[in-house]
Design an enzyme around this catalytic site. Structure first.
Site, short mmCIF file in Angstrom:
data_model
loop_
_atom_site.label_atom_id
_atom_site.label_comp_id
_atom_site.label_asym_id
_atom_site.label_seq_id
_atom_site.Cartn_x
_atom_site.Cartn_y
_atom_site.Cartn_z
CB CYS A 338 -0.98 -0.03 1.16
SG CYS A 338 -2.40 1.08 0.93
CG HIS A 435 -3.70 -3.44 3.57
ND1 HIS A 435 -2.51 -3.06 4.13
CD2 HIS A 435 -4.27 -2.31 3.07
CE1 HIS A 435 -2.36 -1.75 3.97
NE2 HIS A 435 -3.40 -1.28 3.32
#
Length: 518
Positions: A338, A435
């Site tokens: 991310c 994630h």
């Protein structure tokens, strides 16, 4: 309602344990936290976001996470401001002082969520935030006594004996609270006792005598909870440092562990991505605090960030960018998740001022990609495969940037049939927005093997030893390890907390009553 004498006294963990224990008794239990402040968030099935602690508590209850379980979430973006999430949706970014004046407007949403949950629960366990004794914030409070007053909730106060001064913190809370607020506290729990618990029996009696509160439990420290996701970065740091000390050996049976260095940046987010790596016996996780150099390692892992440009600035100021370049020159690998993925590119642009002043900054330049931050947040659970394999991955995306560039032609993953992430031409650098990418053990081993850990590939020592009859018990899915920890925690609650007395304190919820303004 479970409130604490301070932050990090174990409220979230105790609520999770109580939730699992009461659920196992056949009650329909739901968790609720009116206001949370954390950059460790979870995606709900409807595409909202709540604090990771409430998602864990929902799991303890055997239900899916719901935005109503945490209607107000603050995600810090610096020293004085935070992104405001209301009922799972991003609203705006507020300075701390502005938020204090804004809280009155949030109470209706908080109560709406609470009463919606009440319609489908036998028992709601409410978690407070920070300290119950923050009397300077009481006037507009929606997180502790203000909420308790609004719904007439009885309160159990938790103190942490491990940090010292627990008697003073418990008794002192009663002293500083307004009499009507102090009267809401019906019992107390002392958490994280180490050693012989009989040594504090007189302490429990003293607090009970001075306050009039029921002593509901003296809870010993339980190592199993370290498997559970940490709620804030301070908890993460202490856990990582402790575990690194406990597992300092670099090899087992002559087979080296894979060394993964993790720079602990100030606004690290969704850091439960590290939990499966912490549980992997062949991994040596090396937390790197500000002021330290990146150690010699096999893989540098850059996790998520709530404010990517701000954390990138710190990374560069610490000289970690030069350490990473030297690491790559030695043949080392670098992975970003991310915000960490965004840092690996050539530039990060923020034309709308999503994270602060509009700007475009040079990033690490290790991936031939560039990122443009925007105001629209992507929140989605997703699944797929590591590119070019049948190795399954699953997790969620939670970001406000779009990344493009030549290295995206070599994706790391394929999610829902679409290419995702990027891999550099040299194969040493790679990033993803997913994630939870390490949560499935087969995928975790494949990614560790890619990073130079050949012993994690089929036939390798760590791969085979973890599947043998005498190998470590590492579940295929990290969620199974979390459930094992929750069951152990519930057993712990049954042993050391008077659950019948706790349940007897609960009051009926009547949504038809006129709600009193806190």
């Amino acid at each position: 309602m479970v409130q604490g004498t301070g932050s990090s006294v174990g409220k979230s963990t105790l609520v999770a344990g109580l939730a699992r224990a009461f659920t196992r008794r056949g009650l329909r239990v739901l968790p609720f936290k009116p206001q949370n402040m954390s950059n460790n968030a979870a995606v709900t099935p409807d595409g909202g976001e709540i604090g990771r602690a409430q998602a864990l508590q929902a799991r303890a209850c055997g239900v899916l996470p719901d935005v109503d379980m945490n209607p107000v979430l603050l995600k810090p973006q610096g020293e004085t401001g935070a992104q405001l999430i209301v009922q799972g949706r991003r609203q705006e970014t507020l300075a701390a002082r502005a938020y204090q004046k804004h809280k009155d407007k949030l109470l209706p949403a908080v109560l709406e969520s609470f009463y919606r949950l009440a319609e489908r629960a036998d028992l709601i366990l409410v978690e407070g935030a920070g300290s119950a004794s923050e009397v300077n914030l009481r006037a507009r409070d929606i997180a502790n006594m203000g909420f308790a007053q609004a719904v007439n909730a009885p309160v159990v106060l938790v103190g942490d004996i491990d940090r010292g001064g627990v008697i003073a913190s418990l008794v002192g809370t009663q002293v500083v609270l307004a009499p009507e607020d102090a009267a809401r506290i019906k019992g107390f729990i002392v958490n994280r006792m180490r050693g012989d618990i009989t040594l504090f029996h007189d302490g429990m009696a003293f607090v009970a005598q001075r306050t009039g509160w029921a002593p509901l439990g003296l809870v010993p420290d339980i190592p199993a909870v370290r498997t559970l996701p940490a709620e804030d970065a301070a908890d993460l740091m202490s856990t990582l440092v402790s575990e690194h000390s406990d597992r300092a050996e670099i090899s087992q049976n002559g087979v080296s562990r894979l060394r993964i260095a993790v720079p602990l940046l100030p606004l690290i987010a969704n850091f439960d991505d590290l939990d499966p790596l912490r549980a992997e016996p062949g991994v040596m996780l090396l937390p790197v605090k500000q002021g330290e150099r990146l150690p010699e390692c096999d893989l540098v892992l850059l996790p998520g960030s709530k404010a990517t440009i701000a954390d990138l600035t710190v990374l560069q100021a610490e000289g970690w960018d030069q350490d990473i370049l030297a690491h790559v020159a030695r043949g080392g690998h670098v992975m970003g998740v991310c915000g960490g993925y965004q840092m690996l590119g050539r530039t990060i642009a923020d034309p709308a001022g999503t994270e602060g002043e509009p700007e475009c900054v040079a990033a690490l330049g290790l991936l031939d990609v560039e990122t443009v931050l925007g105001e629209k947040k992507r929140l989605e659970e997703t699944s797929g495969f590591i590119e070019g394999t049948e190795t399954e991955v699953s997790g969620y995306e939670m970001h406000m940037g779009q990344t493009s560039g030549a290295d995206r032609q070599r994706p790391l993953l394929r999610l829902n049939g679409q290419p995702e992430g990027a891999v550099a031409a040299n194969g040493q650098i790679y990033g993803t927005y997913l994630h939870g990418v390490f949560a499935n053990r087969t995928a975790r081993l494949a990614l560790l093997a890619r990073a130079g850990g050949k012993n994690f590939a089929p036939g390798g020592w760590w791969y085979e030893s973890s599947r043998g009859a005498n190998g470590p018990d590492v579940p295929e899915k990290h969620g199974a390890a979390i459930d094992q920890a929750l069951d152990a925690l519930a057993d712990h609650m049954e042993t050391y907390v008077d659950l019948d007395a706790v349940l007897a304190l609960a009051q009926p919820i009547n949504a038809q009553e006129t709600v009193r303004t806190p």
